[in-house]
Design a protein around this motif. Structure first.
Motif, short mmCIF file in Angstrom:
data_model
loop_
_atom_site.label_atom_id
_atom_site.label_comp_id
_atom_site.label_asym_id
_atom_site.label_seq_id
_atom_site.Cartn_x
_atom_site.Cartn_y
_atom_site.Cartn_z
N ARG A 95 0.70 -1.00 -0.24
CA ARG A 95 -0.38 -0.03 0.26
C ARG A 95 1.24 1.06 0.37
O ARG A 95 0.32 2.16 -0.89
N GLY A 96 2.15 1.38 0.64
CA GLY A 96 2.87 2.18 0.73
C GLY A 96 3.59 3.11 -1.04
O GLY A 96 3.88 3.80 -0.61
N MET A 97 4.11 1.55 -0.72
CA MET A 97 4.75 2.01 -2.78
C MET A 97 4.10 2.63 -3.60
O MET A 97 4.17 3.46 -3.97
N ILE A 98 2.64 2.81 -3.29
CA ILE A 98 1.89 3.31 -4.38
C ILE A 98 2.38 4.80 -4.26
O ILE A 98 1.89 6.02 -5.55
N TYR A 99 3.17 5.26 -3.35
CA TYR A 99 3.24 6.62 -2.89
C TYR A 99 5.09 6.79 -2.79
O TYR A 99 5.38 8.31 -2.94
N SER A 100 5.21 5.99 -3.57
CA SER A 100 6.69 5.91 -3.75
C SER A 100 7.48 6.07 -5.76
O SER A 100 6.22 5.17 -5.51
N SER A 101 8.60 5.92 -5.52
CA SER A 101 8.70 5.90 -6.74
C SER A 101 9.29 4.24 -6.76
O SER A 101 9.64 3.74 -6.55
N PRO A 102 8.97 3.87 -8.43
CA PRO A 102 8.67 3.20 -8.74
C PRO A 102 10.57 2.57 -9.08
O PRO A 102 10.46 1.79 -9.64
N THR A 103 11.55 3.29 -9.35
CA THR A 103 12.91 4.14 -9.77
C THR A 103 13.88 4.34 -8.64
O THR A 103 14.59 3.50 -8.96
N SER A 104 13.22 3.85 -7.28
CA SER A 104 14.07 4.39 -6.44
C SER A 104 14.49 3.17 -5.85
O SER A 104 14.17 1.69 -5.39
N ASN A 105 16.19 3.15 -4.99
CA ASN A 105 16.35 1.77 -4.24
C ASN A 105 16.00 1.67 -3.20
O ASN A 105 15.87 0.28 -2.69
N SER A 106 15.16 2.73 -2.75
CA SER A 106 14.27 2.02 -1.51
C SER A 106 12.67 1.01 -1.75
O SER A 106 12.47 -0.18 -1.37
N THR A 107 12.61 1.71 -3.25
CA THR A 107 11.42 0.22 -3.86
C THR A 107 11.99 -0.49 -3.80
O THR A 107 11.27 -2.03 -3.94
N PHE A 108 12.99 -0.67 -4.94
CA PHE A 108 13.44 -2.30 -5.14
C PHE A 108 14.14 -3.12 -3.45
O PHE A 108 13.42 -3.64 -3.88
N TYR A 109 14.73 -1.96 -2.95
CA TYR A 109 14.67 -2.68 -1.46
C TYR A 109 12.86 -3.65 -0.97
O TYR A 109 13.62 -4.79 -0.52
N GLU A 110 12.16 -2.62 -1.06
CA GLU A 110 10.98 -2.90 -0.18
C GLU A 110 10.46 -4.40 -1.07
O GLU A 110 9.27 -4.53 -0.48
N LEU A 111 10.89 -3.75 -2.06
CA LEU A 111 10.39 -5.64 -3.23
C LEU A 111 10.69 -6.75 -2.58
O LEU A 111 10.54 -7.70 -3.30
N THR A 112 12.16 -6.20 -2.68
CA THR A 112 13.41 -7.39 -2.08
C THR A 112 12.56 -8.46 -1.23
O THR A 112 12.31 -8.75 -0.92
N GLU A 113 12.34 -6.77 0.27
CA GLU A 113 11.85 -7.40 1.23
C GLU A 113 10.24 -7.96 1.17
O GLU A 113 10.16 -9.38 1.96
N LEU A 114 9.48 -8.14 -0.16
CA LEU A 114 8.42 -8.95 0.04
C LEU A 114 8.20 -10.01 -0.48
O LEU A 114 8.01 -10.87 0.33
N GLY A 115 9.72 -10.19 -0.81
CA GLY A 115 10.19 -11.52 -1.47
C GLY A 115 10.21 -12.25 -0.65
O GLY A 115 10.35 -13.72 -0.66
N ASP A 116 11.36 -11.94 0.25
CA ASP A 116 11.49 -12.11 1.43
C ASP A 116 10.50 -12.66 2.17
O ASP A 116 10.72 -14.05 2.41
#
Length: 300
Positions: A95-116
């Motif tokens: 839900r929080g990612m909708i307010y974040s840039s899809p190209t930022s490292n923080s979004t990349f990390y959050e997606l990685t954490e989702l996978g974990d």
């Protein structure tokens, strides 16, 4: 106060460092755990000292096999709670990612954490099935509460909730790893994987709190400093559920009473909360109401 651009850069730097760590050390539980390996008849599923009944009169009356069976169900209870929480965390992150840039490292990390976290839920579910018991699953009002929580976990509250959900389990898992001889090899391997990957998640959440807490309005900070105390009652309630004891043939009400009065068990709860309690104190996020709640439920 640092400029927003500086805060964003710092967040991205931390995320990039954690992404590099994830690339070097991550697991695929489907293949990294031998799910067909036999279980040892004489080994516990949790160290006996971690049982909620260890040292009580009931514990002394239980047979060795009954104690092992209790550890089997207590492990299933821990893993079931882990699945609930990681489900809630993933919903909140998405839900929080909708307010974040899809190209930022923080979004990349959050997606990685989702996978974990998705792999961890799979790993916990397979472990519960492998040890041959039913999960402890929320029903009715409890299920509605679990489903509602992701809507509350936003911004700094998400980071605090993540730490409450992860750090206590992390400390207990590290305690399991210290007792390799008495614990099933399957459990030892599972905990090693989870501790390794969860360390990154804890670091990311702690960084989020350090970064955001200084910019919070005083009223919001007071609320966050006290609201996390609700976790203490939820933990104690779920760690000592009556159905857990009934599964091994004990009087559920009496076992629950002895567990909740068990000084040895209180020590395990305090041990599990110690690192998080220290961090919350340092971040000035241990409010008086939360302190009373953690103390009343034997975590302080």
């Amino acid at each position: 106060m640092p400029a927003p651009s500086a805060i964003t850069r710092d967040k991205d730097d931390v995320a990039l460092r954690l992404l590099k760590g994830a690339a070097k050390k991550s697991y695929e539980p489907v293949v990294d755990i031998d799910w067909e390996a036999p279980l040892a008849d004489d080994k516990f599923f949790l160290p006996p000292q971690m049982s909620s009944l260890y040292g009580t009169d009931l514990w002394e009356q239980m047979s060795p096999q009954q104690r092992i069976d209790l550890s089997r169900h207590e492990l299933a209870n821990y893993l079931s709670m882990g699945i609930w929480f990681e489900n809630m965390l993933n919903q909140s992150l998405l839900r929080g990612m909708i307010y974040s840039s899809p190209t930022s490292n923080s979004t990349f990390y959050e997606l990685t954490e989702l996978g974990d976290e998705a792999r961890h839920m799979l790993m916990f579910g397979k472990a519960i099935r492998r040890i041959g018991v039913e999960p402890f699953w929320p029903k009715g009002r409890h299920a509605r509460l679990v489903n509602a929580m992701p809507f509350l976990f936003r911004g700094p509250m998400l980071w605090i909730a993540a730490l409450v959900g992860e750090e206590i389990f992390d400390a207990l898992q590290r305690r399991i790893l210290e007792d390799g001889e008495n614990v099933q090899p399957l459990v030892h391997r599972l905990m090693r994987i989870h501790v390794t990957e969860e360390a990154r998640h804890i670091q990311f959440a702690r960084d989020g709190i350090r970064r955001d807490v200084g910019r919070l309005p005083s009223r919001t900070r007071w609320t966050l400093s006290n609201l996390h105390g609700l976790g203490a009652a939820l933990y104690l309630k779920n760690f000592t559920r009556r159905g857990l004891y009934q599964r091994v043939g004990l009087d559920g009400a009496e076992a629950q009473r002895q567990a909740r009065a068990n000084k040895h068990f209180h020590g395990m709860l305090t041990f599990g909360f110690a690192s998080l309690a220290q961090f919350l104190e340092e971040a000035r996020l241990m409010g008086p109401v939360a302190r009373r709640m953690w103390k009343r439920n034997h975590f302080l």
